[in-house]
Design a protein around this motif. Structure first.
Motif, short mmCIF file in Angstrom:
data_model
loop_
_atom_site.label_atom_id
_atom_site.label_comp_id
_atom_site.label_asym_id
_atom_site.label_seq_id
_atom_site.Cartn_x
_atom_site.Cartn_y
_atom_site.Cartn_z
N ILE A 66 61.43 27.70 150.57
CA ILE A 66 61.60 28.19 149.20
C ILE A 66 60.45 29.10 148.80
CG2 ILE A 66 61.84 27.54 146.78
CD1 ILE A 66 64.26 26.80 148.50
N GLU A 67 59.23 28.68 149.10
CA GLU A 67 58.05 29.50 148.78
C GLU A 67 58.05 30.78 149.60
OE1 GLU A 67 54.59 30.82 146.98
OE2 GLU A 67 55.93 29.19 146.40
N SER A 68 58.43 30.67 150.86
CA SER A 68 58.49 31.85 151.71
C SER A 68 59.53 32.84 151.19
CB SER A 68 58.83 31.44 153.15
OG SER A 68 58.83 32.57 154.01
N THR A 69 60.67 32.33 150.77
CA THR A 69 61.72 33.17 150.19
C THR A 69 61.19 33.91 148.97
OG1 THR A 69 63.52 31.74 150.96
CG2 THR A 69 63.98 33.14 149.05
N LYS A 70 60.51 33.18 148.12
CA LYS A 70 59.95 33.77 146.89
C LYS A 70 59.01 34.93 147.22
CE LYS A 70 57.24 32.46 142.80
NZ LYS A 70 56.57 31.32 142.11
N ILE A 81 68.07 36.97 152.46
CA ILE A 81 67.64 35.66 152.93
C ILE A 81 68.76 34.65 152.76
CG2 ILE A 81 66.00 33.76 152.66
CD1 ILE A 81 63.93 35.76 151.77
N LEU A 82 69.14 34.03 153.87
CA LEU A 82 70.11 32.95 153.85
C LEU A 82 69.37 31.66 154.19
CD1 LEU A 82 73.31 34.28 155.68
CD2 LEU A 82 73.18 33.33 153.38
N ILE A 83 69.49 30.68 153.32
CA ILE A 83 68.82 29.41 153.55
C ILE A 83 69.73 28.52 154.38
CG2 ILE A 83 67.92 27.33 152.46
CD1 ILE A 83 66.91 29.07 150.20
N ASP A 91 67.87 20.59 143.41
CA ASP A 91 66.66 21.37 143.15
C ASP A 91 66.50 22.50 144.15
OD1 ASP A 91 66.02 19.86 140.97
OD2 ASP A 91 64.62 18.55 142.02
N TYR A 92 66.82 22.24 145.41
CA TYR A 92 66.72 23.28 146.42
C TYR A 92 67.69 24.42 146.13
CZ TYR A 92 64.02 20.06 149.38
OH TYR A 92 63.06 19.23 149.89
N ILE A 93 68.90 24.06 145.69
CA ILE A 93 69.91 25.07 145.40
C ILE A 93 69.42 26.00 144.30
CG2 ILE A 93 72.24 25.48 144.53
CD1 ILE A 93 72.95 22.67 145.65
N VAL A 94 69.01 25.41 143.19
CA VAL A 94 68.58 26.21 142.04
C VAL A 94 67.34 27.02 142.37
CG1 VAL A 94 67.74 26.11 139.66
CG2 VAL A 94 69.62 24.64 140.37
N ALA A 130 81.38 24.81 149.76
CA ALA A 130 81.97 24.13 148.62
C ALA A 130 81.09 22.99 148.11
CB ALA A 130 83.35 23.60 149.00
N VAL A 131 80.50 22.22 149.02
CA VAL A 131 79.69 21.08 148.59
C VAL A 131 78.47 21.54 147.79
CG1 VAL A 131 78.33 21.04 150.75
CG2 VAL A 131 78.52 18.97 149.37
N ILE A 132 77.90 22.68 148.15
CA ILE A 132 76.75 23.21 147.43
C ILE A 132 77.19 23.85 146.12
CG2 ILE A 132 74.97 25.01 147.50
CD1 ILE A 132 74.46 24.28 150.37
N ALA A 133 78.30 24.58 146.16
CA ALA A 133 78.81 25.21 144.93
C ALA A 133 79.13 24.16 143.88
CB ALA A 133 80.06 26.03 145.24
N SER A 134 79.69 23.03 144.29
CA SER A 134 80.04 21.99 143.33
C SER A 134 78.79 21.35 142.72
CB SER A 134 80.90 20.90 143.99
OG SER A 134 80.18 20.23 145.01
#
Length: 223
Positions: A66-70, A81-83, A91-94, A130-134
């Motif tokens: 997450i920090e590297s992405t930022k 960037i695709l995680i 929290d990771y999603i947001v 779908a699981v992450i979108a939900s």
């Protein structure tokens, strides 16, 4: 012939890195140009190699994904960037999306779907199983009640909130009164992808009420 999509792989598990490298190298339109064991190495490789895309693990030593992405998106906003993760944590999603990731892919997905997801992402689609979108939808729904009570359309300017170019395209069409299906047709995207982008826009604004969102966006666009 078009140049292949250049990719940096960032994962602290050697087997995972090697497996991804093998799968992706078999594709003529994809080229792995570097591998990293942690987020710091990923950042350094992006600085050196300027890849088109980074496949980024979340939990890594020294610097997490997450920090590297930022940091990567701040210095090289054009880098996709695709995680890639085993976690579907809220929290990771947001955090990941807020810091510029173009989506999440689960590590247990089949190789052919992973490859197609990379290709779709390069074309501008937001990747979200779908699981992450939900989970993201649930997170936005639970946050909306509190946000609505104190919603201030001027907050976008005061907090310096920014949007990606794709989000800006969708925002422009939203302000023209277009619904998600119409936006999808105009931008040659699936309706589901547009819904995911709209959810991200709502998350940044602090409301999932379309009328209030448009009010805030108009305020944001006013000089």
């Amino acid at each position: 012939m078009n140049s292949p999509t250049t990719i940096v792989l960032a994962d602290d598990q050697t087997l995972m890195r090697d497996g991804l490298h093998t799968i992706l190298t078999l594709e003529d339109d994809l080229e792995v140009v570097g591998t990293a064991e942690n987020g710091q190495q990923a950042l350094e490789l992006v600085e050196q190699l300027r890849p088109n895309l980074v496949l980024m693990d979340i939990q890594m030593p020294i610097m997490n994904g997450i920090e590297s992405t930022k940091r990567i998106k701040k210095q090289f906003p054009e880098t996709i960037i695709l995680i890639l993760t085993t976690f579907a944590e809220d929290d990771y999603i947001v955090e990941g999306l807020a810091n510029g990731a173009s989506g999440f892919l689960l590590k247990d997905m089949p190789g052919d779907k992973l490859i197609q997801s990379i290709r779709d992402c390069v074309k501008g689609q937001l990747m979200m199983p779908a699981v992450i979108a939900s989970k993201l939808a649930a997170r936005l729904s639970s946050a909306s009640a509190a946000a609505t009570a104190e919603f201030d359309p001027k907050r976008l300017k005061s907090e310096g909130i920014s949007f990606t170019e794709r989000e800006k395209n969708i925002i422009s069409l939203m302000m023209e009164g277009k619904n998600n299906r119409q936006i999808a047709g105009l931008l040659f995207m699936s309706e589901g992808t547009v819904k995911n982008y709209v959810s991200m826009i709502y998350n940044k604004i602090g409301t999932n009420d379309r009328t209030k969102a448009i009010l805030a966006l108009k305020e944001w666009m006013t000089p």
